[in-house]
Write an enzyme that holds these catalytic residues in place. Structure first.
Site, PDB file in Angstrom:
ATOM      1  N   LYS A   1     -47.979  30.269  32.755  1.00  0.00           N
ATOM      2  CA  LYS A   1     -47.858  31.643  33.273  1.00  0.00           C
ATOM      3  C   LYS A   1     -49.371  30.661  33.949  1.00  0.00           C
ATOM      4  CE  LYS A   1     -50.039  33.779  29.367  1.00  0.00           C
ATOM      5  NZ  LYS A   1     -49.506  33.224  28.292  1.00  0.00           N
TER       6      LYS A   1
ATOM      7  N   LYS B   1     -44.400  22.089  32.023  1.00  0.00           N
ATOM      8  CA  LYS B   1     -43.479  23.061  31.627  1.00  0.00           C
ATOM      9  C   LYS B   1     -43.611  24.400  32.309  1.00  0.00           C
ATOM     10  CE  LYS B   1     -46.175  25.629  28.264  1.00  0.00           C
ATOM     11  NZ  LYS B   1     -46.520  27.000  27.550  1.00  0.00           N
TER      12      LYS B   1
ATOM     13  N   LYS C   1     -56.017  24.073  26.698  1.00  0.00           N
ATOM     14  CA  LYS C   1     -56.484  25.568  27.296  1.00  0.00           C
ATOM     15  C   LYS C   1     -58.115  25.614  27.371  1.00  0.00           C
ATOM     16  CE  LYS C   1     -52.674  28.576  26.104  1.00  0.00           C
ATOM     17  NZ  LYS C   1     -51.882  30.339  25.728  1.00  0.00           N
TER      18      LYS C   1
HETATM   19  N1  AQP Z   1     -41.272  26.577  29.304  1.00  0.00           N
HETATM   20  C1  AQP Z   1     -41.005  27.183  28.447  1.00  0.00           C
HETATM   21  N2  AQP Z   1     -39.903  26.581  27.684  1.00  0.00           N
HETATM   22  C2  AQP Z   1     -39.335  27.286  27.299  1.00  0.00           C
HETATM   23  N3  AQP Z   1     -40.252  28.118  26.114  1.00  0.00           N
HETATM   24  C3  AQP Z   1     -41.538  28.183  27.125  1.00  0.00           C
HETATM   25  N4  AQP Z   1     -42.140  29.345  26.335  1.00  0.00           N
HETATM   26  C4  AQP Z   1     -43.139  29.337  27.181  1.00  0.00           C
HETATM   27  N5  AQP Z   1     -43.405  28.546  28.040  1.00  0.00           N
HETATM   28  C5  AQP Z   1     -41.935  28.316  27.971  1.00  0.00           C
HETATM   29  C6  AQP Z   1     -42.473  30.209  24.670  1.00  0.00           C
HETATM   30  O1  AQP Z   1     -42.302  31.301  25.443  1.00  0.00           O
HETATM   31  C7  AQP Z   1     -42.734  32.250  23.971  1.00  0.00           C
HETATM   32  C8  AQP Z   1     -43.762  33.050  23.983  1.00  0.00           C
HETATM   33  O2  AQP Z   1     -44.472  32.594  24.812  1.00  0.00           O
HETATM   34  P1  AQP Z   1     -46.752  32.718  24.584  1.00  0.00           P
HETATM   35  O3  AQP Z   1     -46.069  34.320  25.922  1.00  0.00           O
HETATM   36  O4  AQP Z   1     -46.606  33.604  23.198  1.00  0.00           O
HETATM   37  O5  AQP Z   1     -47.580  32.503  25.579  1.00  0.00           O
HETATM   38  P2  AQP Z   1     -46.924  30.536  25.663  1.00  0.00           P
HETATM   39  O6  AQP Z   1     -46.728  30.035  25.457  1.00  0.00           O
HETATM   40  O7  AQP Z   1     -48.688  30.464  25.663  1.00  0.00           O
HETATM   41  O8  AQP Z   1     -46.356  30.820  27.302  1.00  0.00           O
HETATM   42  P3  AQP Z   1     -47.521  30.076  28.872  1.00  0.00           P
HETATM   43  O9  AQP Z   1     -46.387  30.642  29.757  1.00  0.00           O
HETATM   44  O10 AQP Z   1     -47.034  29.317  28.538  1.00  0.00           O
HETATM   45  O11 AQP Z   1     -48.765  30.376  28.487  1.00  0.00           O
HETATM   46  P4  AQP Z   1     -49.738  30.092  28.465  1.00  0.00           P
HETATM   47  O12 AQP Z   1     -50.195  28.922  30.375  1.00  0.00           O
HETATM   48  O13 AQP Z   1     -50.645  30.380  28.590  1.00  0.00           O
HETATM   49  O14 AQP Z   1     -50.264  28.457  28.479  1.00  0.00           O
HETATM   50  C9  AQP Z   1     -42.847  31.438  23.042  1.00  0.00           C
HETATM   51  O15 AQP Z   1     -41.710  31.514  21.981  1.00  0.00           O
HETATM   52  C10 AQP Z   1     -43.280  29.857  24.272  1.00  0.00           C
HETATM   53  O16 AQP Z   1     -42.385  28.696  23.693  1.00  0.00           O
END
Ligand code: AQP
Length: 332
Positions: free
Chosen positions: A198, A195, A112
């Protein structure tokens, strides 16, 4: 019964399919068997710049989506992280137990901060995993239902719980990750080797649950597969098809073997058309239920207020014990 704790960020507005299949779906199941604590992690959200008005909207929106997904405030404790000040308080203590090098090895921070530009990344983003450690330990959680991307943070939590317990005496439960193999990592529809996320996905590769269902159907139909035509679950050689099969299997409760049999001799088009329909059938009522909760903010806020009260009772007890163990003089 054993306790679970997990959280989701209110940053993006809509949850995406990865959030739902990787995490939220497990939360719904675990509320039946566990003492479950789930939260909207707004403190985590401000590790990257947030618009204040939008953050408030998105926090309610996240709670509404969790209820729409099936969390039941009678069966679990649902709350907003900033309503429980103990999270920030314990995080400070845990920050002081974490090595700088140890925190520097967290791959999510590396990814990030690289994306933002190292100079622009905040210290909050750097210590994000340590706040997560505090989130989990405050509730003495036995298990943490998350996606694969969170495994390293749960390892850190275990290390810090052990370290604190070793240095100051038994205080924290050492938690285990609860990661379901099949749905641990949902992949980007346009690049099925990364993966779904967002911040890193292409718009066409990311399925937001609150998007127009027609747009979602279109994204499924234009998902990248491969030049072969055989429908087989094989993550290594057929990542695109395997990802579609995982989503289909999870949403319909059909085994992968059954799906392989059903689509034998049929082309990718048949799988995609069916899955597009399944997705539309899933997201349409989800959107409606989310809207119903949003239309009644008083009820929503009162669910969150009750949740925060229940959460605080547990968190305050753990924090008091941790403060005493560390040697802080009790306030008279
Ligand atoms: N692609 C994925 N497959 C399975 N699990 C996923 N999670 C996220 N992406 C996948 C799980 O969703 C939960 C909540 O995520 P979060 O909102 O806390 O943030 P994150 O992990 O930062 O989600 P993103 O979309 O992956 O955001 P960015 O792009 O900012 O990194 C967690 O339990 C996560 O494992």
């Amino acid at each position: 019964s054993p306790r679970v704790l997990s959280g989701i960020q209110p940053t993006a507005g809509s949850f995406h399919l990865g959030n739902y299949l990787g995490a939220v779906r497990q939360w719904v199941a675990l509320q039946e068997t566990h003492d479950a604590f789930y939260m909207v992690v707004d403190l985590h959200a401000i590790t990257v710049p947030q618009d204040p008005a939008q953050l408030r909207v998105n926090t309610r929106l996240a709670a509404a989506q969790l209820l729409a997904a099936g969390l039941d405030p009678e069966r679990c404790t649902l709350f907003v992280q900033s309503h429980v000040p103990e999270h920030a308080q314990l995080a400070w203590v845990m920050n002081c137990l974490t090595g700088f090098g140890e925190a520097s090895r967290m791959t999510q921070f590396k990814d990030k901060s690289a994306r933002q530009g190292a100079d622009r990344a905040s210290v909050g983003l750097f210590t994000y995993p340590v706040l997560q450690v505090a989130d989990i330990l405050l509730y003495q959680a036995h298990e943490v239902p998350v996606g694969e991307d969170q495994r390293q943070h749960i390892e850190l939590t275990r290390d810090l719980a052990d370290r604190f317990n070793g240095r100051f005496g038994p205080t924290f439960t050492v938690p285990k990750p609860h990661i379901l193999k099949e749905t641990a990592k949902i992949y980007d529809l346009q690049d099925p080797t990364v993966k779904m996320s967002k911040s890193a996905s292409t718009p066409k590769g990311l399925i937001n649950l609150l998007d127009d269902p027609k747009a979602t159907a279109k994204k499924v139909k234009s998902a990248v597969t491969d030049t072969d035509t055989v429908i087989r679950y094989d993550v290594e050689n057929k990542p695109g098809v395997s990802n579609l099969l995982t989503v289909h299997s999870t949403l319909t409760g059909t085994s992968l073997a059954e799906l392989e049999e059903r689509y034998a001799g049929k082309g990718y088009g048949a799988l995609k058309t069916d899955l597009a329909e399944i997705m539309v059938e899933f997201v349409t009522p989800f959107k409606e239920r989310t809207q119903q909760y949003l239309d009644d903010p008083e009820t929503l806020d009162s669910i969150l207020a009750k949740g925060a009260e229940k959460a605080r009772a547990v968190a305050a007890e753990t924090l008091a014990l941790a403060y005493e163990r560390v040697g802080f003089l009790p306030a008279k």
